[in-house]
Write a protein that holds these residues in place. Structure first.
Motif, PDB file in Angstrom:
ATOM      1  N   GLU A 156    -101.340   2.860 -82.423  1.00 32.39           N
ATOM      2  CA  GLU A 156    -102.536   2.366 -83.238  1.00 32.39           C
ATOM      3  C   GLU A 156    -101.892   1.792 -84.483  1.00 32.39           C
ATOM      4  OE1 GLU A 156    -106.770   4.249 -84.957  1.00 32.39           O
ATOM      5  OE2 GLU A 156    -105.431   5.366 -84.027  1.00 32.39           O
ATOM      6  N   LEU A 157    -100.999   2.282 -85.089  1.00 33.37           N
ATOM      7  CA  LEU A 157    -100.648   1.576 -86.395  1.00 33.37           C
ATOM      8  C   LEU A 157     -99.987   0.416 -86.220  1.00 33.37           C
ATOM      9  CD1 LEU A 157     -99.676   2.217 -89.354  1.00 33.37           C
ATOM     10  CD2 LEU A 157     -97.354   3.231 -88.473  1.00 33.37           C
ATOM     11  N   LEU A 158     -99.241   0.143 -85.092  1.00 34.96           N
ATOM     12  CA  LEU A 158     -98.335  -1.059 -84.809  1.00 34.96           C
ATOM     13  C   LEU A 158     -99.322  -2.145 -84.333  1.00 34.96           C
ATOM     14  CD1 LEU A 158     -95.057   0.295 -83.744  1.00 34.96           C
ATOM     15  CD2 LEU A 158     -95.744  -0.324 -86.051  1.00 34.96           C
ATOM     16  N   ASP A 159    -100.461  -1.676 -83.469  1.00 37.39           N
ATOM     17  CA  ASP A 159    -101.428  -2.643 -82.982  1.00 37.39           C
ATOM     18  C   ASP A 159    -102.141  -3.543 -84.172  1.00 37.39           C
ATOM     19  OD1 ASP A 159    -102.503  -3.770 -80.768  1.00 37.39           O
ATOM     20  OD2 ASP A 159    -104.456  -2.865 -80.876  1.00 37.39           O
ATOM     21  N   LEU A 160    -102.222  -2.627 -85.195  1.00 34.10           N
ATOM     22  CA  LEU A 160    -102.880  -3.398 -86.376  1.00 34.10           C
ATOM     23  C   LEU A 160    -101.632  -4.219 -87.066  1.00 34.10           C
ATOM     24  CD1 LEU A 160    -103.224  -3.354 -89.610  1.00 34.10           C
ATOM     25  CD2 LEU A 160    -105.207  -3.909 -88.259  1.00 34.10           C
ATOM     26  N   ALA A 161    -100.591  -3.540 -87.447  1.00 34.69           N
ATOM     27  CA  ALA A 161     -99.651  -4.281 -87.909  1.00 34.69           C
ATOM     28  C   ALA A 161     -99.057  -5.529 -87.363  1.00 34.69           C
ATOM     29  CB  ALA A 161     -98.183  -3.289 -87.963  1.00 34.69           C
ATOM     30  N   ARG A 162     -99.128  -5.528 -86.102  1.00 35.01           N
ATOM     31  CA  ARG A 162     -98.626  -7.024 -85.492  1.00 35.01           C
ATOM     32  C   ARG A 162     -99.708  -8.038 -85.684  1.00 35.01           C
ATOM     33  NH1 ARG A 162    -102.410  -8.400 -81.176  1.00 35.01           N
ATOM     34  NH2 ARG A 162    -103.909  -6.694 -80.886  1.00 35.01           N
TER      35      ARG A 162
ATOM     36  N   GLN B 124     -88.396 -13.101 -91.856  1.00 37.39           N
ATOM     37  CA  GLN B 124     -89.237 -12.236 -92.433  1.00 37.39           C
ATOM     38  C   GLN B 124     -90.535 -11.676 -91.922  1.00 37.39           C
ATOM     39  OE1 GLN B 124     -88.543 -11.320 -95.817  1.00 37.39           O
ATOM     40  NE2 GLN B 124     -86.579 -12.348 -95.621  1.00 37.39           N
ATOM     41  N   ASN B 125     -90.565 -12.405 -90.821  1.00 34.88           N
ATOM     42  CA  ASN B 125     -92.167 -12.010 -89.949  1.00 34.88           C
ATOM     43  C   ASN B 125     -92.076 -10.564 -89.819  1.00 34.88           C
ATOM     44  OD1 ASN B 125     -92.583 -14.709 -90.051  1.00 34.88           O
ATOM     45  ND2 ASN B 125     -91.979 -15.111 -87.708  1.00 34.88           N
ATOM     46  N   GLY B 126     -91.040  -9.838 -89.275  1.00 36.93           N
ATOM     47  CA  GLY B 126     -90.870  -8.494 -89.105  1.00 36.93           C
ATOM     48  C   GLY B 126     -91.299  -7.701 -90.329  1.00 36.93           C
ATOM     49  N   ARG B 127     -90.838  -8.022 -91.448  1.00 38.24           N
ATOM     50  CA  ARG B 127     -91.102  -7.233 -93.048  1.00 38.24           C
ATOM     51  C   ARG B 127     -92.728  -7.432 -93.055  1.00 38.24           C
ATOM     52  NH1 ARG B 127     -86.084  -6.229 -94.973  1.00 38.24           N
ATOM     53  NH2 ARG B 127     -87.046  -5.687 -97.123  1.00 38.24           N
ATOM     54  N   PHE B 128     -93.270  -8.805 -92.877  1.00 35.07           N
ATOM     55  CA  PHE B 128     -94.737  -8.763 -92.920  1.00 35.07           C
ATOM     56  C   PHE B 128     -95.448  -7.693 -92.299  1.00 35.07           C
ATOM     57  CE2 PHE B 128     -94.000 -13.647 -93.398  1.00 35.07           C
ATOM     58  CZ  PHE B 128     -93.339 -13.587 -94.759  1.00 35.07           C
ATOM     59  N   MET B 129     -94.792  -7.574 -91.124  1.00 35.37           N
ATOM     60  CA  MET B 129     -95.789  -6.713 -90.036  1.00 35.37           C
ATOM     61  C   MET B 129     -95.609  -5.153 -90.693  1.00 35.37           C
ATOM     62  SD  MET B 129     -95.434  -8.134 -86.422  1.00 35.37           S
ATOM     63  CE  MET B 129     -96.063  -9.751 -86.086  1.00 35.37           C
ATOM     64  N   LEU B 130     -94.153  -4.826 -91.028  1.00 36.57           N
ATOM     65  CA  LEU B 130     -93.929  -3.395 -91.515  1.00 36.57           C
ATOM     66  C   LEU B 130     -94.748  -3.246 -92.827  1.00 36.57           C
ATOM     67  CD1 LEU B 130     -90.111  -3.047 -90.905  1.00 36.57           C
ATOM     68  CD2 LEU B 130     -92.036  -2.118 -89.676  1.00 36.57           C
ATOM     69  N   THR B 131     -95.019  -4.372 -93.724  1.00 40.15           N
ATOM     70  CA  THR B 131     -96.037  -4.156 -94.870  1.00 40.15           C
ATOM     71  C   THR B 131     -97.382  -3.793 -94.383  1.00 40.15           C
ATOM     72  OG1 THR B 131     -94.623  -5.579 -96.070  1.00 40.15           O
ATOM     73  CG2 THR B 131     -96.652  -5.142 -97.022  1.00 40.15           C
ATOM     74  N   TYR B 132     -97.795  -4.498 -93.647  1.00 44.28           N
ATOM     75  CA  TYR B 132     -99.212  -4.086 -92.947  1.00 44.28           C
ATOM     76  C   TYR B 132     -99.117  -2.766 -92.225  1.00 44.28           C
ATOM     77  CZ  TYR B 132    -101.820  -8.361 -92.748  1.00 44.28           C
ATOM     78  OH  TYR B 132    -102.588  -9.556 -92.919  1.00 44.28           O
TER      79      TYR B 132
END
Length: 270
Positions: A107-113, A193-201
């Motif tokens: 659930e967390l990562l479905d938003l982060a993506r 950097q795309n991955g870091r944007f998602m981890l920030t979300y």
């Protein structure tokens, strides 16, 4: 061959406002006699041409309106609520021992993506480790890598010495789950950097799900450096590289204050 048939236009509904043209990242559209038309097929399928249209006159078969949720302004937070939410986010370094349910991680990562990605590439894969034995190996591999670093900042050298003296986990903080972002090894550095944007979300959304999070800087740095020891432990899918890492878990405590920060530093270009 250039395909210009992916745009559908209701010319009667179109008011020729040009919003779809202005908001297209790759300047695909131009204004024609009947309204917006495809200038050149360099569409990156972001869906903005459809999203920004005030009269629902335009559709894009590659990102159709039917698949886009309508934004309800009434559900957006106020300026004060949004600012307070962002100001209260804090890193957590103390976790309860129980695992995070995998459905909660998903659930967390479905938003982060949904975080923005350069060129709408959406080229991020998540790699999750929630095995306690493997997490301990990650900590040891990261500290082994760190001990070989020369000229560490004093506070970082102190952390390495502390781990050596006590054996305590000051890398992953005994968190029950580690989340890494991966990309294809051929990905250009700018898009990593795309991955870091998602981890920030993910870090922003985690408290809503009852989770705490913290950046796993030591493990991330070791993996990004290509250290064989930690890469063996991480067991990544073939052809993938690490671009970011955080840990998540159920917090043992909550923060009760918002620490002060240095004043805003700004410069204006002429």
């Amino acid at each position: 061959m250039m395909d210009k048939d992916f745009i559908r236009l209701n010319s009667e509904a179109c008011i020729r406002c040009g919003f779809c043209i202005d908001d297209c990242p790759t300047c695909v559209l131009e204004m024609g006699e009947a309204g917006p038309q495809v200038r050149e097929d360099q569409c990156i399928e972001c869906g903005h041409c459809v999203s920004v249209c005030p009269t629902e006159a335009i559709d894009n078969i590659r990102t159709p309106r039917a698949g886009q949720e309508t934004i309800d302004p009434a559900k957006l937070p106020s300026k004060e609520s949004a600012a307070y939410f962002l100001r209260t986010r804090r890193s957590i370094r103390g976790f309860r021992p129980e695992p995070v349910p995998r459905e909660t991680v998903l659930e967390l990562l479905d938003l982060a993506r949904l975080a923005p990605t350069g060129g709408n590439t959406q080229n991020v894969q998540f790699h999750i480790i929630d095995n306690r034995g493997t997490l301990k190996k990650v900590t040891e591999a990261a500290m082994t890598w760190a001990k070989r670093r020369l000229n560490l900042a004093p506070h970082l050298a102190s952390m390495v010495a502390f781990h050596q003296a006590t054996g305590k986990d000051n890398v992953l903080r005994d968190a029950p789950c580690m989340i890494l972002t991966l990309m294809d090894e051929t990905t250009a550095p700018l898009f990593r950097q795309n991955g870091r944007f998602m981890l920030t979300y993910a870090e922003l959304y985690a408290p809503v799900l009852g989770l705490g999070s913290c950046w796993a800087g030591w493990a991330e740095a070791a993996a990004i450096s290509g250290d064989p020891g930690i890469l063996e432990v991480l067991n990544l899918p073939p052809g993938r590289i690490v671009t970011g890492a955080i840990v998540v878990g159920i917090p043992r405590y909550r923060h009760r204050r918002i620490p002060a920060r240095r004043p805003l530093a700004v410069s204006w270009g002429d």
